[in-house]
Design an enzyme around this catalytic site. Structure first.
Site, PDB file in Angstrom:
ATOM      1  N   HIS A 128       0.722  -2.790   5.831  1.00 51.99           N
ATOM      2  CA  HIS A 128      -0.408  -3.576   5.333  1.00 51.99           C
ATOM      3  C   HIS A 128      -0.283  -4.985   5.916  1.00 51.99           C
ATOM      4  O   HIS A 128       0.812  -5.550   5.981  1.00 51.99           O
ATOM      5  CB  HIS A 128      -0.376  -3.618   3.808  1.00 51.99           C
ATOM      6  CG  HIS A 128      -1.271  -4.679   3.244  1.00 51.99           C
ATOM      7  ND1 HIS A 128      -2.603  -4.742   3.564  1.00 51.99           N
ATOM      8  CD2 HIS A 128      -1.024  -5.726   2.413  1.00 51.99           C
ATOM      9  CE1 HIS A 128      -3.148  -5.792   2.946  1.00 51.99           C
ATOM     10  NE2 HIS A 128      -2.201  -6.396   2.245  1.00 51.99           N
ATOM     11  N   ASN A 159      -6.206 -10.715   6.022  1.00 55.20           N
ATOM     12  CA  ASN A 159      -5.842  -9.648   5.087  1.00 55.20           C
ATOM     13  C   ASN A 159      -7.116  -8.952   4.617  1.00 55.20           C
ATOM     14  O   ASN A 159      -7.908  -9.534   3.883  1.00 55.20           O
ATOM     15  CB  ASN A 159      -5.086 -10.277   3.903  1.00 55.20           C
ATOM     16  CG  ASN A 159      -4.628  -9.241   2.886  1.00 55.20           C
ATOM     17  OD1 ASN A 159      -5.068  -8.092   2.909  1.00 55.20           O
ATOM     18  ND2 ASN A 159      -3.749  -9.663   1.987  1.00 55.20           N
ATOM     19  N   CYS A 196      -4.196  -3.761  -2.211  1.00 57.32           N
ATOM     20  CA  CYS A 196      -3.615  -3.630  -0.859  1.00 57.32           C
ATOM     21  C   CYS A 196      -2.943  -2.275  -0.641  1.00 57.32           C
ATOM     22  O   CYS A 196      -2.783  -1.835   0.492  1.00 57.32           O
ATOM     23  CB  CYS A 196      -2.618  -4.757  -0.609  1.00 57.32           C
ATOM     24  SG  CYS A 196      -3.389  -6.362  -0.754  1.00 57.32           S
TER      25      CYS A 196
END
Ligand code: UT7
Length: 331
Positions: free
Chosen positions: A258, A288, A113
Site C-alpha cells: 500500500h 495515497n 487502506c
C-alpha cells in the site's frame, strides 16, 4: 478446490494533476516538506461530474477489455472504498449501474487502506468455494472533496489522492498458480488514530452545523502513531505471508505495498529483508489512494514487465482501524 487467479488489471485516475506547488498556494506547506516527509510529488483530483463510481467504471472497463470480457460476463462485484459517493447504498450498486448490468450481487468493503486485501480475501473465498466464477474487485477513492485544503488540514491534505484500480478474478485449476494465502488483521483500540468522526449515527443529531464547524467531517490522523505501527506491522505481515507458504524473502519477485509514505515503503523493504528492486513504489505520482493504491501499482508494475508467469507477488497494506493485511500470489 480451484485457486483464484488475477485474469486482468486496470486503473484510472482523473485528468486533474495537482503538484506540491499547487498545494503550497492553498496552504502553508512546501514541495520540500512534502517530498522529504512522504515522497509525494503529485496526485490527481476529480473535477465536476466525476465520482468514485465513474472512476471505478473506467478502471473496470480497462480490466474487462484486457480480460476479453464484457460487464455482462461478471458474476459479482466487490467494491472497496472508505470514501463512498453516498452514505447509502454502497458504491458497488452505483458501479454496477455505471457498467449497465443488474441482478448480480455487489458488496462494499469498508476497510480503508487494507480494503483491497480484505476485498481480495472475500472474493478469493467465493471463487474457491464456487459461489461466483468471475469477480470484479475494485478499490476506488475520491479523497479530494473531503480534504481540508487549508493550513489546518495540511498534515493529511498533502498525502491523499483520487483514483481507482480494478482486477478481474476467476478460478484456475493450475495448482502452481493463483492466490496462495491472504492474512487479515485489525485492532480497533486504535480506531480514532485515523478517522472521520461524523456525520455518523453515533451522534444525535447525526449531522449538525457545530460538527461541520469543528471539522469532524474531515479525516484526522495521528501521523506519527500511524507511521510507527505501519512500519512494524506491514513487514510482519510480509514475513507471515512468506512463512505460511514455506517461502523466504529471496523467493519474492515483487512486493506491492500500500502506498502511504515512501519512508514507510523503504522501512518495510528493509525490515522484510528485501532488496529495493523487489519493491514497487509509485506514491511520488499518485499520493495515497487508500483502497486503490495496490491495484493501481499492480497494473503499472505489470505494464512495466515487473511480473511474469510463475513469479511470486506479495501484497501488504496498513491503515485506519487499525487494519492490516498481506497476500501471497503465484502469478
Ligand atoms: O495509509 C495509511 C495511513 N497513513 C499513513 O500511513 C501516514 C503515516 N504518517 C506519515 O506518513 C507521517 O507521519 C506524515 C507524513 C503524516 C508526517 O510526517 P512526520 O515526519 O511524522 O511529521 P510530523 O507530523 O511530526 O510534523 C512535523 C512538523 C510539525 O510542525 P512542528 O510541530 O514540528 O512545528 C507539523 O505541524 O511538520 C508540520 N507539518 C507540515 N509542515 C508543512 C505537518 N504537515 C505539514 C505540511 N507542510 N503539509
Amino acid at each position: 478446490m480451484p485457486r483464484t487467479e488475477f485474469i486482468a488489471t486496470g486503473f484510472h485516475v482523473p485528468a486533474r494533476l495537482v503538484t506540491n506547488d499547487d498545494l503550497a498556494r492553498l496552504m502553508d506547506t512546501s514541495d520540500e516538506w512534502i517530498t522529504q516527509r512522504s515522497g509525494i510529488k503529485t496526485r490527481y483530483w476529480v473535477s465536476d461530474g466525476e465520482t468514485g463510481a465513474t472512476l471505478a467504471r473506467e478502471a473496470a472497463c480497462k480490466a474487462l477489455t484486457k480480460a476479453g470480457l464484457e460487464p455482462g460476463d461478471l458474476d459479482c462485484i466487490v467494491y472497496c472504498t472508505c470514501t463512498p459517493d453516498h452514505f447509502e447504498p454502497g458504491n458497488g450498486v452505483f458501479l454496477q449501474r455505471e457498467l449497465g448490468i443488474s441482478d448480480i450481487p455487489a458488496i462494499d468493503v469498508r476497510n480503508q487502506c487494507s480494503g483491497f486485501l480484505y476485498g481480495l480475501s472475500v472474493a478469493d473465498a467465493w471463487i474457491r468455494t464456487g459461489a461466483y466464477r468471475r469477480i470484479l474487485l475494485v478499490g476506488a477513492e475520491v479523497h479530494s472533496r473531503g480534504l481540508d485544503k487549508t493550513t489546518r488540514g495540511r498534515d493529511t491534505a498533502v498525502l491523499f489522492g483520487d483514483g481507482a484500480g480494478a482486477v478481474v478474478l476467476g478460478p484456475t485449476d493450475d495448482p502452481r498458480r493463483g492466490v496462495l494465502s491472504v492474512h487479515l488483521f485489525a485492532d480497533g483500540r486504535h480506531a480514532e488514530k485515523l478517522w472521520v468522526d461524523g456525520p455518523g449515527l453515533a451522534h444525535d443529531p447525526y449531522v449538525s452545523e457545530e460538527m461541520l464547524q469543528q471539522g469532524k467531517h474531515r479525516a484526522v490522523m495521528d501521523g506519527r502513531e500511524v507511521f510507527k505501527f505501519a512500519s512494524v506491522l506491514m513487514p510482519k505481515s510480509v514475513d507471515l505471508a512468506l512463512q505460511a507458504n514455506g517461502l523466504t524473502p529471496g523467493d519474492v519477485t515483487l512486493l506491492v505495498p500500500h502506498q502511504a509514505n515512501l519512508r514507510i515503503i523503504e522501512m518495510v523493504q528493509k525490515l522484510a529483508g528485501l532488496r529495493p528492486d523487489q519493491v514497487y513504489a509509485n506514491i511520488d505520482r499518485y499520493g495515497n489512494t487508500t483502497a486503490a493504491s495496490i491495484p493501481i501499482a499492480l497494473d503499472e508494475a505489470l505494464a512495466a514487465g515487473r511480473l511474469r508467469r510463475g513469479d511470486l507477488l506479495i501484497l501488504t497494506a496498513f491503515g485506519s482501524g487499525f487494519t492490516w493485511a498481506s497476500a501471497a500470489i503465484r502469478w
